[in-house]
Motif scaffolding. Structure first.
Motif, short mmCIF file in Angstrom:
data_model
loop_
_atom_site.label_atom_id
_atom_site.label_comp_id
_atom_site.label_asym_id
_atom_site.label_seq_id
_atom_site.Cartn_x
_atom_site.Cartn_y
_atom_site.Cartn_z
N MET A 66 -13.37 59.23 27.55
CA MET A 66 -12.96 60.17 26.52
C MET A 66 -12.71 59.41 25.21
SD MET A 66 -9.88 62.88 26.75
CE MET A 66 -9.84 64.24 25.64
N LEU A 67 -13.20 59.97 24.08
CA LEU A 67 -13.03 59.31 22.79
C LEU A 67 -11.63 59.50 22.25
CD1 LEU A 67 -16.35 60.35 21.01
CD2 LEU A 67 -15.78 58.10 21.90
N ALA A 68 -11.11 58.47 21.61
CA ALA A 68 -9.81 58.59 20.95
C ALA A 68 -9.95 59.57 19.79
CB ALA A 68 -9.36 57.24 20.44
N SER A 69 -8.83 60.20 19.43
CA SER A 69 -8.89 61.21 18.36
C SER A 69 -9.38 60.61 17.05
CB SER A 69 -7.52 61.86 18.16
OG SER A 69 -6.57 60.88 17.79
N SER A 70 -9.07 59.33 16.80
CA SER A 70 -9.52 58.69 15.56
C SER A 70 -11.03 58.54 15.52
CB SER A 70 -8.86 57.32 15.39
OG SER A 70 -9.24 56.48 16.44
N GLU A 71 -11.70 58.52 16.71
CA GLU A 71 -13.14 58.39 16.75
C GLU A 71 -13.85 59.73 16.61
OE1 GLU A 71 -14.68 55.69 19.81
OE2 GLU A 71 -12.59 55.21 20.24
N THR A 72 -13.15 60.83 16.89
CA THR A 72 -13.78 62.14 16.83
C THR A 72 -13.53 62.86 15.51
OG1 THR A 72 -11.85 63.15 17.87
CG2 THR A 72 -13.64 62.44 19.33
N ARG A 73 -12.51 62.44 14.77
CA ARG A 73 -12.21 63.08 13.49
C ARG A 73 -13.22 62.63 12.44
NH1 ARG A 73 -5.91 61.80 13.23
NH2 ARG A 73 -6.88 59.80 13.53
N PRO A 74 -13.59 63.54 11.52
CA PRO A 74 -14.49 63.11 10.45
C PRO A 74 -13.83 62.08 9.55
CG PRO A 74 -13.81 65.42 10.17
CD PRO A 74 -13.23 64.93 11.45
N ASP A 75 -14.63 61.17 9.03
CA ASP A 75 -14.13 60.14 8.12
C ASP A 75 -13.91 60.78 6.76
OD1 ASP A 75 -13.63 57.94 6.54
OD2 ASP A 75 -15.13 56.69 7.53
N ARG A 76 -12.67 60.86 6.31
CA ARG A 76 -12.35 61.52 5.05
C ARG A 76 -12.25 60.54 3.89
NH1 ARG A 76 -7.47 64.36 5.00
NH2 ARG A 76 -8.29 65.46 3.21
N ARG A 77 -12.68 59.31 4.12
CA ARG A 77 -12.66 58.35 3.02
C ARG A 77 -13.86 58.58 2.11
NH1 ARG A 77 -12.92 52.75 5.88
NH2 ARG A 77 -14.48 53.96 7.01
N PRO A 78 -13.63 58.57 0.79
CA PRO A 78 -14.77 58.67 -0.13
C PRO A 78 -15.60 57.39 -0.07
CG PRO A 78 -12.75 58.22 -1.32
CD PRO A 78 -12.35 58.45 0.10
N SER A 79 -16.85 57.49 -0.45
CA SER A 79 -17.70 56.30 -0.42
C SER A 79 -17.90 55.72 -1.83
CB SER A 79 -19.06 56.62 0.21
OG SER A 79 -19.78 57.54 -0.57
N ILE A 80 -18.04 54.40 -1.86
CA ILE A 80 -18.38 53.66 -3.08
C ILE A 80 -19.73 52.99 -2.85
CG2 ILE A 80 -17.77 51.75 -4.61
CD1 ILE A 80 -14.88 52.08 -3.85
N VAL A 81 -20.70 53.36 -3.66
CA VAL A 81 -22.00 52.70 -3.60
C VAL A 81 -21.90 51.41 -4.42
CG1 VAL A 81 -24.41 52.85 -4.33
CG2 VAL A 81 -23.30 54.82 -3.27
N ILE A 82 -22.28 50.29 -3.82
CA ILE A 82 -22.28 49.01 -4.52
C ILE A 82 -23.71 48.48 -4.54
CG2 ILE A 82 -21.36 46.67 -4.63
CD1 ILE A 82 -18.90 47.64 -3.12
N CYS A 83 -24.21 48.26 -5.76
CA CYS A 83 -25.60 47.86 -5.92
C CYS A 83 -25.72 46.63 -6.81
CB CYS A 83 -26.40 49.02 -6.52
SG CYS A 83 -28.11 48.59 -6.89
N ALA A 84 -26.14 45.51 -6.23
CA ALA A 84 -26.52 44.33 -7.02
C ALA A 84 -27.99 44.53 -7.38
CB ALA A 84 -26.31 43.06 -6.20
N TYR A 85 -28.25 44.88 -8.63
CA TYR A 85 -29.53 45.46 -9.02
C TYR A 85 -30.64 44.45 -9.33
CZ TYR A 85 -27.32 44.48 -13.53
OH TYR A 85 -26.68 43.87 -14.57
N ASP A 86 -30.32 43.18 -9.47
CA ASP A 86 -31.33 42.20 -9.86
C ASP A 86 -32.06 41.66 -8.62
OD1 ASP A 86 -32.87 40.16 -10.89
OD2 ASP A 86 -31.26 39.27 -12.07
N VAL A 87 -33.34 41.97 -8.52
CA VAL A 87 -34.14 41.55 -7.36
C VAL A 87 -34.17 40.03 -7.23
CG1 VAL A 87 -36.45 41.60 -6.33
CG2 VAL A 87 -35.57 43.61 -7.50
N ALA A 88 -34.15 39.31 -8.36
CA ALA A 88 -34.24 37.85 -8.33
C ALA A 88 -32.92 37.19 -7.93
CB ALA A 88 -34.68 37.33 -9.71
N ASP A 89 -31.85 37.96 -7.91
CA ASP A 89 -30.52 37.43 -7.57
C ASP A 89 -30.20 37.79 -6.13
OD1 ASP A 89 -27.99 36.37 -7.71
OD2 ASP A 89 -27.16 37.97 -8.94
N GLY A 90 -29.56 36.90 -5.42
CA GLY A 90 -29.22 37.18 -4.03
C GLY A 90 -28.25 38.34 -3.87
N GLY A 91 -27.45 38.61 -4.91
CA GLY A 91 -26.51 39.72 -4.83
C GLY A 91 -25.29 39.38 -3.99
N TRP A 92 -24.42 40.35 -3.84
CA TRP A 92 -23.20 40.16 -3.08
C TRP A 92 -23.48 40.36 -1.60
CZ3 TRP A 92 -19.59 43.69 -0.64
CH2 TRP A 92 -20.11 44.98 -0.46
#
Length: 198
Positions: free
Chosen positions: A1-27
């Motif tokens: 049986m799944l714990a309640s924390s695993e069945t509840r929807p994740d209510r955290r907002p998302s942050i998109v992080i984009c290292a945009y330079d193809v020539a750079d390794g990025g984060w």
């Protein structure tokens, strides 16, 4: 049986992080040897890989149209400073800088990310940092302007920002700076309303 924390929807907002330079390794989005993606407290990280700028601008704008996405952090380099820089605005110009990107758009688009808090978080992490209105000769300003001016009028304004790391800084310092800036943004984000989290 799944714990309640695993069945509840994740209510955290998302942050998109984009290292945009193809020539750079990025984060490095991976937190540790487990291979887990790093997340700031109270938010989820969505890494987006570098790509062709026009396509990348559309992809980032699409992310912001998703109900859970509340922020975009662009990551690039600065050759004008030995410290991290948070860019405060972007100019209306094409990628090559020769023309206006939008004939009807504003001359400048101001970032919606919490600039002062990002600079403070970088300094608290032991990194030299400041805020700047200066654009640089890369895709960063183009992407920042494109994403900011594509935001729909009928939604809460998401946090959109551009962090520039010093050109010669290594991977560990780059990752430290990105995580400090993203954590500062996350502190300003509210949990998603129940209807949006489902």
């Amino acid at each position: 049986m799944l714990a309640s924390s695993e069945t509840r929807p994740d209510r955290r907002p998302s942050i998109v992080i984009c290292a945009y330079d193809v020539a750079d390794g990025g984060w490095d989005a991976v937190e540790d040897l487990s291979g887990a993606i790093w997340h700031p407290a109270g938010a989820r990280t969505v890494p987006v890989a570098a790509g062709e700028p026009a396509r990348l601008a559309e992809l980032l704008s699409r992310h912001l149209r998703e109900a859970d996405c509340r922020a975009v952090l662009l990551v690039g380099r600065t050759r004008r400073s030995d410290g991290f820089r948070v860019q405060m605005r972007a100019e209306n110009r094409t990628l090559d800088g020769a023309h206006r990107l939008s004939e009807t758009g504003p001359a400048l688009a101001r970032t919606t990310a919490p600039v002062a808090e990002m600079v403070r978080a970088l300094k608290d992490a032991g990194l030299a940092a400041d805020a700047s209105s200066d654009d640089e000769d890369d895709a960063g300003g183009f992407l920042l302007y494109s994403v900011l001016t594509s935001l729909p009028d009928d939604v809460d304004v998401p946090a959109v920002g551009l962090l520039r790391a010093p050109a010669g800084v290594g991977q560990i310092t780059l990752d430290k700076g990105v995580r400090a800036a993203a954590a500062a943004i996350a502190r300003h984000l509210s949990p998603l309303p129940r209807a949006r989290a489902n």
